[in-house]
Design an enzyme around this catalytic site. Structure first.
Site, PDB file in Angstrom:
ATOM      1  N   TYR A   1      -3.870  -3.308  -8.692  1.00  0.00           N
ATOM      2  CA  TYR A   1      -3.570  -3.923 -10.194  1.00  0.00           C
ATOM      3  C   TYR A   1      -3.702  -2.834 -11.045  1.00  0.00           C
ATOM      4  O   TYR A   1      -3.655  -3.176 -12.425  1.00  0.00           O
ATOM      5  CB  TYR A   1      -4.291  -5.205 -10.208  1.00  0.00           C
ATOM      6  CG  TYR A   1      -3.938  -6.336  -9.429  1.00  0.00           C
ATOM      7  CD1 TYR A   1      -3.064  -6.240  -8.404  1.00  0.00           C
ATOM      8  CD2 TYR A   1      -4.217  -7.440  -9.889  1.00  0.00           C
ATOM      9  CE1 TYR A   1      -2.688  -7.284  -7.488  1.00  0.00           C
ATOM     10  CE2 TYR A   1      -3.525  -8.761  -9.389  1.00  0.00           C
ATOM     11  CZ  TYR A   1      -2.976  -8.416  -7.982  1.00  0.00           C
ATOM     12  OH  TYR A   1      -2.498  -9.550  -7.372  1.00  0.00           O
TER      13      TYR A   1
ATOM     14  N   LYS B   1      -9.877  -4.913   4.179  1.00  0.00           N
ATOM     15  CA  LYS B   1      -8.927  -4.501   5.180  1.00  0.00           C
ATOM     16  C   LYS B   1      -9.093  -3.230   5.886  1.00  0.00           C
ATOM     17  O   LYS B   1      -8.316  -2.236   5.568  1.00  0.00           O
ATOM     18  CB  LYS B   1      -7.461  -4.890   4.915  1.00  0.00           C
ATOM     19  CG  LYS B   1      -6.564  -4.693   5.858  1.00  0.00           C
ATOM     20  CD  LYS B   1      -6.478  -5.854   6.681  1.00  0.00           C
ATOM     21  CE  LYS B   1      -5.414  -5.462   7.980  1.00  0.00           C
ATOM     22  NZ  LYS B   1      -5.514  -6.743   9.053  1.00  0.00           N
TER      23      LYS B   1
ATOM     24  N   ASP C   1      -7.028 -10.972   6.421  1.00  0.00           N
ATOM     25  CA  ASP C   1      -6.151 -11.597   7.004  1.00  0.00           C
ATOM     26  C   ASP C   1      -6.965 -12.753   7.897  1.00  0.00           C
ATOM     27  O   ASP C   1      -6.607 -13.868   7.793  1.00  0.00           O
ATOM     28  CB  ASP C   1      -5.089 -10.987   8.004  1.00  0.00           C
ATOM     29  CG  ASP C   1      -5.676  -9.906   8.949  1.00  0.00           C
ATOM     30  OD1 ASP C   1      -7.052  -9.676   8.424  1.00  0.00           O
ATOM     31  OD2 ASP C   1      -5.134  -9.248   9.780  1.00  0.00           O
TER      32      ASP C   1
ATOM     33  N   ASP D   1      -7.245 -12.350  -5.879  1.00  0.00           N
ATOM     34  CA  ASP D   1      -6.375 -12.919  -6.654  1.00  0.00           C
ATOM     35  C   ASP D   1      -5.530 -13.925  -5.453  1.00  0.00           C
ATOM     36  O   ASP D   1      -5.385 -15.170  -5.591  1.00  0.00           O
ATOM     37  CB  ASP D   1      -4.957 -12.197  -6.845  1.00  0.00           C
ATOM     38  CG  ASP D   1      -3.969 -12.697  -7.785  1.00  0.00           C
ATOM     39  OD1 ASP D   1      -4.078 -14.050  -8.124  1.00  0.00           O
ATOM     40  OD2 ASP D   1      -3.120 -12.020  -8.347  1.00  0.00           O
TER      41      ASP D   1
ATOM     42  N   ASP E   1      -6.078 -18.521  -5.137  1.00  0.00           N
ATOM     43  CA  ASP E   1      -5.075 -19.719  -4.932  1.00  0.00           C
ATOM     44  C   ASP E   1      -5.270 -20.245  -3.682  1.00  0.00           C
ATOM     45  O   ASP E   1      -4.935 -21.478  -3.612  1.00  0.00           O
ATOM     46  CB  ASP E   1      -3.635 -18.964  -5.018  1.00  0.00           C
ATOM     47  CG  ASP E   1      -3.130 -18.699  -6.479  1.00  0.00           C
ATOM     48  OD1 ASP E   1      -3.966 -18.403  -7.229  1.00  0.00           O
ATOM     49  OD2 ASP E   1      -1.947 -18.863  -6.827  1.00  0.00           O
TER      50      ASP E   1
END
Ligand code: NAI
Ligand code: MG
Length: 324
Positions: free
Chosen positions: A117, A163, A196, A220, A224
């Site tokens: 970002y 990750k 994941d 982010d 959601d």
């Protein structure tokens, strides 16, 4: 008196902010609101998505209440978070309808200043490259915040999400920083998952999570997903906090699919205002607003369609205000 910069922005941002101000006005606290523009409409009008005046106002206010931007979100909210150096983004995923969604209650502590970002993208002959920035300083700072938060709120476990199997250097550094800071908090349990796998565990075992600390992009996305676990984006607030600034906003965007219809759920923004009240030291009022909001949602009468009612955004806010 508190000086609050209010940036409604685009689409439902305007509707949910108006509703939230109605609720704040029912409290016995003196707020001095200054409204400022930012977002798609502002860009169309002035040529700039985040005018300097808005940025300066945000910097000098006691707190910022933000609605949502549209397509200019990266230039508005991502930039505001960076310019205000609000390095933490707190996103509580809490079920307000336990009968429907169970007792889900965990906090996502999202690093707010770096990762992909930073927006460092450039074109190449084959396509494009985006750079991902992870520093030891920011990774340790956010981990420390997460552990401190856990300690202060009586949570027993902090989970790092990354990750590092693929992004060995960057996410590897994030994970290692997390475990380095963990040594300072021996009373708090730790674990870590790949992002994941976390996406699945949040659905299969949401009650196993207490505090998640993660990098900007994963935070982010997972927030959601968290919204989806507890009834949707209308319910998830957030607080961006730094050493000198606090910016409070719902997790959702401008929702063009429902904008202008007066049916947006104001809960996420009202709860963001509660996080603002906490930040300002008005915790008693924060708990009061939260309690009334939860009661109103559980009563299920004067609530927006996503909560099973047929009240408008503003009607729901006025009902909450009347109960306060
Ligand atoms: P979104 O969060 O605006 O909407 C996603 C879905 O959730 C839509 O179906 C919407 O109707 C629903 N929803 C969102 N808030 C709701 C509420 N309060 N009550 C009831 N339903 C609600 O995300 P989307 O559609 O991906 O993006 C729309 C625009 O918002 C884009 O231009 C995007 O760039 C921007 N955006 C801005 C953000 C910000 O300013 N912080 C964050 C996310 C997106
Ligand atoms: Mg988002």
């Amino acid at each position: 008196m508190y000086n609050i910069a209010v940036i409604p922005g685009d689409g439902i941002g305007k509707e949910v902010v108006k509703a939230t101000i109605t609720v704040l006005d029912s409290l016995d606290i003196d707020f001095n609101y200054t409204y400022a523009e930012a977002g798609d409409e502002c860009k169309e009008k002035t040529g700039e998505a985040l005018p300097n005046d808005t940025l300066e106002l945000a910097k000098k206010s006691d707190a910022v209440l933000f609605g949502a931007a549209g397509e200019t979100a990266a230039d508005v909210i991502v930039r505001l978070r960076r310019e205000l150096n609000t390095f933490v983004n707190l996103r509580p995923v809490k079920s307000l309808q336990p009968d429907k969604y169970g007792n889900i209650d965990f906090m996502i502590v999202r690093e707010n200043t770096e990762d992909l970002y930073i927006g460092d993208e450039y074109e190449t002959e084959e396509g494009a490259i985006a750079r991902k920035k992870i520093t030891r300083f920011a990774s340790e700072r956010i981990s420390d915040y997460a552990f401190k938060y856990a300690k202060d709120t009586g949570r027993k476990k902090v989970t790092a999400v990354h990750k590092a199997n693929v992004l060995k250097l960057s996410d590897g550094l994030f994970r290692d920083s997390f475990y380095k800071i963990a040594e300072k908090y021996p009373e708090i349990e730790t674990n870590d998952f790949y992002v994941d796998a976390t996406a699945m565990y949040l659905i299969t075992n949401p009650l196993d999570f207490e505090v998640i600390v993660t990098t900007n992009l994963y935070g982010d996305i997972l927030s959601d997903e968290g919204a989806g676990l507890v009834g949707g984006l209308g319910m998830i607030p957030s607080a961006n906090i730094g050493d000198d600034n606090g910016l409070f906003e719902p997790v959702h965007g401008s929702a063009p699919d429902i904008a202008g219809q007066g049916i947006a759920d104001p809960a996420a923004t009202i709860l963001s205002a509660c996080m603002m009240l906490d930040y300002l030291g008005e915790s008693e009022s924060a708990r009061k607003v939260e309690k009334v909001l939860i009661d109103v949602i559980q009563e299920g009468k004067e609530v927006t369609p996503d909560l099973g009612g047929n009240a408008s955004t503003q009607e729901m806010a006025e009902y909450i205000a009347s109960k306060i």
